[in-house]
Design a protein around this motif. Structure first.
Motif, PDB file in Angstrom:
ATOM      1  N   ILE A 239       0.828  -1.210   0.000  1.00 47.44           N
ATOM      2  CA  ILE A 239       0.000   0.000   0.000  1.00 47.44           C
ATOM      3  C   ILE A 239       0.864   1.263   0.000  1.00 47.44           C
ATOM      4  N   PRO A 240       1.847   1.404   0.891  1.00 49.41           N
ATOM      5  CA  PRO A 240       2.712   2.595   0.795  1.00 49.41           C
ATOM      6  C   PRO A 240       3.442   2.700  -0.539  1.00 49.41           C
ATOM      7  N   ALA A 241       3.880   1.564  -1.095  1.00 46.12           N
ATOM      8  CA  ALA A 241       4.566   1.592  -2.388  1.00 46.12           C
ATOM      9  C   ALA A 241       3.638   2.069  -3.496  1.00 46.12           C
ATOM     10  N   ALA A 256     -11.002  -4.368   0.871  1.00 46.23           N
ATOM     11  CA  ALA A 256     -10.510  -5.276   1.901  1.00 46.23           C
ATOM     12  C   ALA A 256     -11.684  -6.082   2.443  1.00 46.23           C
ATOM     13  N   TYR A 257     -11.381  -7.269   2.960  1.00 48.56           N
ATOM     14  CA  TYR A 257     -12.443  -8.185   3.369  1.00 48.56           C
ATOM     15  C   TYR A 257     -12.359  -8.613   4.822  1.00 48.56           C
ATOM     16  N   HIS A 258     -11.396  -8.113   5.553  1.00 50.66           N
ATOM     17  CA  HIS A 258     -11.399  -8.321   6.990  1.00 50.66           C
ATOM     18  C   HIS A 258     -10.670  -7.168   7.659  1.00 50.66           C
ATOM     19  N   SER A 259     -10.866  -7.057   8.964  1.00 48.72           N
ATOM     20  CA  SER A 259     -10.426  -5.865   9.696  1.00 48.72           C
ATOM     21  C   SER A 259      -8.916  -5.697   9.696  1.00 48.72           C
ATOM     22  N   LEU A 260      -8.162  -6.795   9.626  1.00 49.28           N
ATOM     23  CA  LEU A 260      -6.706  -6.689   9.678  1.00 49.28           C
ATOM     24  C   LEU A 260      -6.166  -5.973   8.446  1.00 49.28           C
ATOM     25  N   GLU A 261      -6.652  -6.369   7.257  1.00 52.94           N
ATOM     26  CA  GLU A 261      -6.255  -5.680   6.023  1.00 52.94           C
ATOM     27  C   GLU A 261      -6.724  -4.234   6.044  1.00 52.94           C
ATOM     28  N   ASP A 262      -7.983  -4.040   6.401  1.00 53.34           N
ATOM     29  CA  ASP A 262      -8.555  -2.691   6.347  1.00 53.34           C
ATOM     30  C   ASP A 262      -7.826  -1.738   7.277  1.00 53.34           C
ATOM     31  N   ARG A 263      -7.375  -2.225   8.414  1.00 55.43           N
ATOM     32  CA  ARG A 263      -6.648  -1.378   9.366  1.00 55.43           C
ATOM     33  C   ARG A 263      -5.327  -0.896   8.766  1.00 55.43           C
ATOM     34  N   LYS A 266      -6.233   1.794   6.178  1.00 56.89           N
ATOM     35  CA  LYS A 266      -6.666   3.007   6.869  1.00 56.89           C
ATOM     36  C   LYS A 266      -5.477   3.794   7.399  1.00 56.89           C
ATOM     37  N   GLN A 267      -4.544   3.120   8.033  1.00 60.57           N
ATOM     38  CA  GLN A 267      -3.387   3.799   8.621  1.00 60.57           C
ATOM     39  C   GLN A 267      -2.471   4.385   7.552  1.00 60.57           C
ATOM     40  N   ALA A 268      -2.273   3.653   6.451  1.00 60.06           N
ATOM     41  CA  ALA A 268      -1.410   4.154   5.376  1.00 60.06           C
ATOM     42  C   ALA A 268      -2.009   5.392   4.727  1.00 60.06           C
ATOM     43  N   PHE A 269      -3.317   5.382   4.508  1.00 57.84           N
ATOM     44  CA  PHE A 269      -3.988   6.550   3.935  1.00 57.84           C
ATOM     45  C   PHE A 269      -3.927   7.733   4.898  1.00 57.84           C
ATOM     46  N   ALA A 270      -4.236   7.478   6.167  1.00 57.93           N
ATOM     47  CA  ALA A 270      -4.288   8.554   7.150  1.00 57.93           C
ATOM     48  C   ALA A 270      -2.934   9.247   7.299  1.00 57.93           C
ATOM     49  N   GLU A 271      -1.866   8.475   7.196  1.00 59.13           N
ATOM     50  CA  GLU A 271      -0.524   9.024   7.366  1.00 59.13           C
ATOM     51  C   GLU A 271      -0.226  10.104   6.333  1.00 59.13           C
ATOM     52  N   LEU A 272      -0.712   9.913   5.099  1.00 60.95           N
ATOM     53  CA  LEU A 272      -0.433  10.872   4.029  1.00 60.95           C
ATOM     54  C   LEU A 272      -1.556  11.903   3.848  1.00 60.95           C
ATOM     55  N   ALA A 273      -2.649  11.728   4.577  1.00 63.27           N
ATOM     56  CA  ALA A 273      -3.768  12.651   4.431  1.00 63.27           C
ATOM     57  C   ALA A 273      -3.785  13.728   5.508  1.00 63.27           C
ATOM     58  N   LYS A 274      -2.726  13.771   6.348  1.00 62.96           N
ATOM     59  CA  LYS A 274      -2.718  14.748   7.428  1.00 62.96           C
ATOM     60  C   LYS A 274      -1.613  15.778   7.224  1.00 62.96           C
ATOM     61  N   ASP A 275      -1.805  16.929   7.837  1.00 58.78           N
ATOM     62  CA  ASP A 275      -0.775  17.965   7.874  1.00 58.78           C
ATOM     63  C   ASP A 275       0.213  17.610   8.973  1.00 58.78           C
ATOM     64  N   VAL A 316     -17.044  -6.798   2.349  1.00 55.05           N
ATOM     65  CA  VAL A 316     -16.109  -5.866   1.731  1.00 55.05           C
ATOM     66  C   VAL A 316     -16.138  -4.504   2.413  1.00 55.05           C
ATOM     67  N   ARG A 317     -14.964  -3.879   2.474  1.00 54.06           N
ATOM     68  CA  ARG A 317     -14.841  -2.504   2.940  1.00 54.06           C
ATOM     69  C   ARG A 317     -13.961  -1.770   1.936  1.00 54.06           C
ATOM     70  N   LEU A 318     -14.492  -0.716   1.346  1.00 51.03           N
ATOM     71  CA  LEU A 318     -13.787   0.021   0.297  1.00 51.03           C
ATOM     72  C   LEU A 318     -13.244   1.332   0.843  1.00 51.03           C
ATOM     73  N   ARG A 319     -11.997   1.628   0.520  1.00 52.97           N
ATOM     74  CA  ARG A 319     -11.386   2.929   0.811  1.00 52.97           C
ATOM     75  C   ARG A 319     -10.732   3.437  -0.467  1.00 52.97           C
ATOM     76  N   ALA A 320     -10.735   4.760  -0.646  1.00 50.48           N
ATOM     77  CA  ALA A 320     -10.143   5.359  -1.843  1.00 50.48           C
ATOM     78  C   ALA A 320      -9.530   6.702  -1.492  1.00 50.48           C
ATOM     79  N   ALA A 321      -8.512   7.073  -2.259  1.00 52.91           N
ATOM     80  CA  ALA A 321      -7.817   8.341  -2.019  1.00 52.91           C
ATOM     81  C   ALA A 321      -7.248   8.865  -3.329  1.00 52.91           C
ATOM     82  N   GLU A 322      -6.967  10.178  -3.337  1.00 57.30           N
ATOM     83  CA  GLU A 322      -6.413  10.846  -4.514  1.00 57.30           C
ATOM     84  C   GLU A 322      -5.124  11.577  -4.116  1.00 57.30           C
TER      85      GLU A 322
END
Length: 328
Positions: A239-241, A256-263, A266-275, A316-322
């Motif tokens: 995901i970071p790559a 993602a299909y279970h909480s371990l993947e989704d977590r 979520k963390q990888a997206f949040a890291e780059l979505a913050k100031d 399924v749990r879907l997340r997306a970012a730009e």
């Protein structure tokens, strides 16, 4: 926490494939791909349902498709033959995406799709050993040409290590109890079949617990599959790559299909979505602003209508970012 639901296994020739959240995936990726020569990566191409729809929707799109399963890759190759001139299919785990892109001569991408977990074909072909609903050899390897099988894990891991796998990757409350039951059984004879393991797990779990939450072996099978295929380690790297590879305006969609993947997502997206400006400073620092814009509010589930049409979309749990900023 849930993994993909099982349906009765079918042969490879009759395996059905309904891409999960197809319309939503297409809508989220379209602004990054439409109307121009663009490059997308389907990091888990599977049977090619999402890839086919993307190539059909965007006539100037070039698509790189990755999969660790040679059988799935061949099925995709056949299905996507009409788009062969705009397609690069590579036998690789998705954490090798940077290496693959470099080998193909691409320095960035406009869209990335991950459809994580076990594929429809792997569930539907009983001989692969992913399903607990029908007897098969204990394999569970997504790439049957390499790596550790579930039979080896079940028969060779020490009890504490086996319990750790079940607890961490299956979030199984009775991990030690199941591991001890497996150990007692394998001392008599090795466990070699999915049916044998599923029944052993069922007996190891208290009767009151067995009446709720689906098949008693569901968490154990998920845990073994994750361990056999090194799935979480691959997701943590991939995901970071993939985010690093996104060009300005590029988009990423992850199913993602279970909480371990989704977590992890979520963390990888949040890291780059913050100031990242220190909180005690009165103004944002240059270069410390968000690099990503989140396109979903949390993790989006499938609609009731989608689940009715495709039961495997239930978890399924879907997340997306730009990508809105490229690091200096």
């Amino acid at each position: 926490m849930d993994d993909r639901d099982e349906t009765p296994p079918r042969t490879a020739a009759g395996a059905a494939h309904v891409p999960v959240l197809l319309d939503r995936v297409l809508a989220l990726l379209a602004p990054a791909l439409a109307g121009r020569p663009a490059l997308a990566v389907d990091a888990t191409i599977g049977l090619g349902g999402h890839a086919e729809a993307l190539l059909a929707a965007h006539p100037q799109l070039t698509l790189v498709g990755l999969d660790r399963d040679p059988a799935a890759l061949q099925r995709s190759r056949d299905r996507l033959a009409p788009y062969a001139e705009r397609l690069h299919l590579v036998h690789a785990v998705y954490d090798r995406m940077p290496e693959v892109l470099d080998e193909l001569g691409f320095d960035g991408v406009d869209g990335v799709l991950f459809d994580l977990g076990v594929s429809s074909m792997q569930l539907d072909v009983a001989e692969r050993g992913f399903a607990y609903a029908q007897d098969a050899p204990l394999d569970m390897r997504m790439d049957q040409s390499a790596g550790l099988s579930a039979e080896q894990v079940v028969n060779e891991y020490p009890v504490p290590e086996l319990a750790r796998v079940l607890r961490e990757y299956g979030e199984e409350r009775f991990a030690l109890r199941i591991a001890q039951a497996i150990d007692r059984e394998r001392r008599v004879a090795p466990l070699r079949s999915t049916a044998h393991l599923a029944e052993l797990v069922r007996q190891a779990i208290p009767a009151a617990t067995r009446r709720h939450g689906g098949h008693p072996a569901k968490r154990t099978f998920q845990a073994l599959r994750i361990e056999v295929n090194g799935e979480l380690a691959a997701v943590r790297a991939a995901i970071p790559a993939a985010l690093d590879a996104l060009r300005l305006g590029g988009r990423i969609v992850v199913l993602a299909y279970h909480s371990l993947e989704d977590r992890i997502v979520k963390q990888a997206f949040a890291e780059l979505a913050k100031d990242t400006t220190p909180p005690d400073l009165p103004m944002p620092l240059p270069g410390r602003g968000p690099q990503l814009r989140l396109l979903t509010r949390g993790a989006e589930p499938a609609s009731d209508a989608e689940i009715a049409a495709n039961p495997r979309a239930a978890s399924v749990r879907l997340r997306a970012a730009e990508r809105i900023k490229v690091p200096a």
